[in-house]
Scaffold this motif. Structure first.
Motif, PDB file in Angstrom:
ATOM      1  N   LEU A 186       0.781  -1.238   0.000  1.00 28.52           N
ATOM      2  CA  LEU A 186       0.000   0.000   0.000  1.00 28.52           C
ATOM      3  C   LEU A 186       0.816   1.293   0.000  1.00 28.52           C
ATOM      4  CD1 LEU A 186      -2.739  -1.162   2.521  1.00 28.52           C
ATOM      5  CD2 LEU A 186      -2.893  -1.059   0.018  1.00 28.52           C
ATOM      6  N   VAL A 187       2.075   1.245   0.378  1.00 27.39           N
ATOM      7  CA  VAL A 187       2.877   2.472   0.401  1.00 27.39           C
ATOM      8  C   VAL A 187       3.211   2.861  -1.038  1.00 27.39           C
ATOM      9  CG1 VAL A 187       5.126   3.436   1.058  1.00 27.39           C
ATOM     10  CG2 VAL A 187       3.803   2.104   2.703  1.00 27.39           C
ATOM     11  N   PRO A 188       3.014   4.122  -1.381  1.00 28.30           N
ATOM     12  CA  PRO A 188       3.267   4.541  -2.765  1.00 28.30           C
ATOM     13  C   PRO A 188       4.765   4.616  -3.073  1.00 28.30           C
ATOM     14  CG  PRO A 188       2.721   6.441  -1.424  1.00 28.30           C
ATOM     15  CD  PRO A 188       2.536   5.228  -0.547  1.00 28.30           C
ATOM     16  N   PHE A 189       5.066   4.516  -4.347  1.00 20.37           N
ATOM     17  CA  PHE A 189       6.422   4.744  -4.837  1.00 20.37           C
ATOM     18  C   PHE A 189       6.560   6.238  -5.098  1.00 20.37           C
ATOM     19  CE2 PHE A 189       6.120   0.270  -5.665  1.00 20.37           C
ATOM     20  CZ  PHE A 189       7.420  -0.201  -5.636  1.00 20.37           C
ATOM     21  N   LYS A 190       7.651   6.813  -4.603  1.00 24.00           N
ATOM     22  CA  LYS A 190       7.973   8.209  -4.863  1.00 24.00           C
ATOM     23  C   LYS A 190       9.463   8.304  -5.121  1.00 24.00           C
ATOM     24  CE  LYS A 190       4.607  10.109  -1.549  1.00 24.00           C
ATOM     25  NZ  LYS A 190       4.488  10.965  -0.365  1.00 24.00           N
ATOM     26  N   PRO A 191       9.899   9.331  -5.854  1.00 31.20           N
ATOM     27  CA  PRO A 191      11.337   9.511  -6.046  1.00 31.20           C
ATOM     28  C   PRO A 191      12.030   9.775  -4.705  1.00 31.20           C
ATOM     29  CG  PRO A 191      10.082  10.907  -7.540  1.00 31.20           C
ATOM     30  CD  PRO A 191       9.107  10.313  -6.579  1.00 31.20           C
ATOM     31  N   ILE A 192      13.282   9.372  -4.611  1.00 31.58           N
ATOM     32  CA  ILE A 192      14.061   9.630  -3.402  1.00 31.58           C
ATOM     33  C   ILE A 192      14.041  11.119  -3.083  1.00 31.58           C
ATOM     34  CG2 ILE A 192      16.378   9.521  -2.379  1.00 31.58           C
ATOM     35  CD1 ILE A 192      16.843   7.005  -4.150  1.00 31.58           C
ATOM     36  N   SER A 193      14.108  11.939  -4.109  1.00 30.01           N
ATOM     37  CA  SER A 193      14.094  13.394  -3.906  1.00 30.01           C
ATOM     38  C   SER A 193      12.821  13.850  -3.192  1.00 30.01           C
ATOM     39  CB  SER A 193      14.240  14.124  -5.242  1.00 30.01           C
ATOM     40  OG  SER A 193      13.222  13.743  -6.142  1.00 30.01           O
ATOM     41  N   GLU A 194      11.718  13.214  -3.487  1.00 30.45           N
ATOM     42  CA  GLU A 194      10.463  13.590  -2.832  1.00 30.45           C
ATOM     43  C   GLU A 194      10.422  13.100  -1.383  1.00 30.45           C
ATOM     44  OE1 GLU A 194       5.688  13.069  -3.644  1.00 30.45           O
ATOM     45  OE2 GLU A 194       7.072  13.038  -5.354  1.00 30.45           O
ATOM     46  N   TRP A 195      10.920  11.897  -1.127  1.00 32.19           N
ATOM     47  CA  TRP A 195      10.940  11.394   0.248  1.00 32.19           C
ATOM     48  C   TRP A 195      11.855  12.237   1.135  1.00 32.19           C
ATOM     49  CZ3 TRP A 195       7.148   8.505   1.688  1.00 32.19           C
ATOM     50  CH2 TRP A 195       6.621   7.509   0.885  1.00 32.19           C
ATOM     51  N   THR A 196      12.956  12.733   0.565  1.00 26.90           N
ATOM     52  CA  THR A 196      13.954  13.441   1.367  1.00 26.90           C
ATOM     53  C   THR A 196      13.802  14.954   1.357  1.00 26.90           C
ATOM     54  OG1 THR A 196      15.509  13.570  -0.489  1.00 26.90           O
ATOM     55  CG2 THR A 196      15.661  11.633   0.949  1.00 26.90           C
ATOM     56  N   GLY A 197      13.128  15.489   0.359  1.00 28.53           N
ATOM     57  CA  GLY A 197      13.021  16.942   0.234  1.00 28.53           C
ATOM     58  C   GLY A 197      14.260  17.573  -0.386  1.00 28.53           C
ATOM     59  N   ILE A 198      15.150  16.753  -0.932  1.00 24.57           N
ATOM     60  CA  ILE A 198      16.375  17.255  -1.564  1.00 24.57           C
ATOM     61  C   ILE A 198      16.307  16.930  -3.049  1.00 24.57           C
ATOM     62  CG2 ILE A 198      18.884  17.036  -1.678  1.00 24.57           C
ATOM     63  CD1 ILE A 198      18.836  16.396   1.305  1.00 24.57           C
ATOM     64  N   ASP A 199      16.293  17.963  -3.859  1.00 22.79           N
ATOM     65  CA  ASP A 199      16.178  17.810  -5.301  1.00 22.79           C
ATOM     66  C   ASP A 199      17.477  17.276  -5.899  1.00 22.79           C
ATOM     67  OD1 ASP A 199      16.182  19.020  -8.247  1.00 22.79           O
ATOM     68  OD2 ASP A 199      14.108  18.916  -7.515  1.00 22.79           O
ATOM     69  N   GLN A 200      17.368  16.500  -6.953  1.00 24.07           N
ATOM     70  CA  GLN A 200      18.535  15.942  -7.632  1.00 24.07           C
ATOM     71  C   GLN A 200      19.428  17.053  -8.198  1.00 24.07           C
ATOM     72  OE1 GLN A 200      17.798  13.717 -11.257  1.00 24.07           O
ATOM     73  NE2 GLN A 200      19.543  12.376 -10.851  1.00 24.07           N
ATOM     74  N   LYS A 201      18.836  18.165  -8.549  1.00 20.48           N
ATOM     75  CA  LYS A 201      19.587  19.258  -9.175  1.00 20.48           C
ATOM     76  C   LYS A 201      20.595  19.918  -8.246  1.00 20.48           C
ATOM     77  CE  LYS A 201      15.697  20.261 -12.145  1.00 20.48           C
ATOM     78  NZ  LYS A 201      14.553  21.134 -12.372  1.00 20.48           N
ATOM     79  N   VAL A 202      20.498  19.680  -6.934  1.00 26.24           N
ATOM     80  CA  VAL A 202      21.422  20.333  -6.001  1.00 26.24           C
ATOM     81  C   VAL A 202      22.801  19.664  -5.983  1.00 26.24           C
ATOM     82  CG1 VAL A 202      19.532  21.095  -4.514  1.00 26.24           C
ATOM     83  CG2 VAL A 202      20.773  18.999  -3.935  1.00 26.24           C
TER      84      VAL A 202
END
Length: 167
Positions: free
Chosen positions: A42-58
Motif C-alpha cells: 500500500l505504500v506509494p512509490f515516490k522519487p528519493i528526492s520527494e521522500w527526502t526533500g532534496i532535489d537531484q539538481k542540487v
C-alpha cells in the motif's frame, strides 16, 4: 564551491536526521496478521528526492568536485538512504568514489517506497552491459551465460530416443 558543499552536507545531514513520516495506510482485514505485507502493498512509490526533500539538481557535477569532496558527499548520501531504509543492493565491491557519486546522484529520482518496517532494496543494474550505470565494474554481462564448466551444466535428456528433429 566549498561553501556550497558545506551547506549541501548540512542539508543532507538534516534529511538523514529527520526521515519522513511513515505513510498512513489502512490495513485491510485480510492483511491484519501481515502488517509488513500491507505496508509493501500500500505504500506509494515516490522519487528519493520527494521522500527526502532534496532535489537531484542540487548535486554538483562530478567534474566540479575533488575526490575527498565526493567521498564526503557519498557518506552523507548513504546516511540519508539509510534513514529512509533504502539499500542499494547491487553496488560493485570495488566501485571508486567518483563512479559511486555519479551512480547515486543519477538514481536520486528513482521511485522507491519508504518502508520503515522492512526497508526497500534498490537495484540499479539493468542487466545490459551497454547501459548499466556501473559500466565495466558490473557483472551483468556474465548473467545468463552458460556455465563454463561442463560439470555445472544440466544433464541432457537422453531418455527420449524416439525424438526426431523436424528439419
Amino acid at each position: 564551491m566549498q561553501k556550497y558543499l558545506t551547506q549541501l552536507l548540512e542539508d543532507l545531514e538534516a534529511a538523514a536526521n529527520n526521515p519522513p513520516q511513515a505513510t498512513y495506510i489502512e490495513i485491510p482485514p485480510h492483511l491484519e496478521s501481515l502488517p509488513d505485507a500491507a505496508e509493501l502493498a500500500l505504500v506509494p512509490f515516490k522519487p528519493i528526492s520527494e521522500w527526502t526533500g532534496i532535489d537531484q539538481k542540487v548535486f554538483p557535477e562530478m567534474i566540479q568536485l575533488l575526490a575527498n569532496q565526493m567521498e564526503k558527499l557519498n557518506q552523507a548520501i548513504f546516511r540519508v538512504l539509510e534513514s529512509i531504509h533504502v539499500e542499494i543492493i547491487d553496488l560493485p565491491e570495488e566501485i571508486p568514489p567518483e563512479r559511486l557519486y555519479d551512480v547515486i546522484t543519477w538514481c536520486w529520482d528513482e521511485p522507491v517506497q519508504y518502508l520503515p518496517s522492512t526497508g526497500f532494496d534498490l537495484e540499479l543494474c539493468i542487466g545490459d552491459p551497454q547501459t548499466c550505470p556501473y559500466g565495466e565494474l558490473c557483472d551483468c554481462d556474465t548473467q545468463g551465460e552458460f556455465p563454463d564448466n561442463e560439470a555445472d551444466r544440466p544433464p541432457l535428456n537422453t531418455t527420449d530416443n524416439n525424438f526426431i528433429i523436424p528439419f
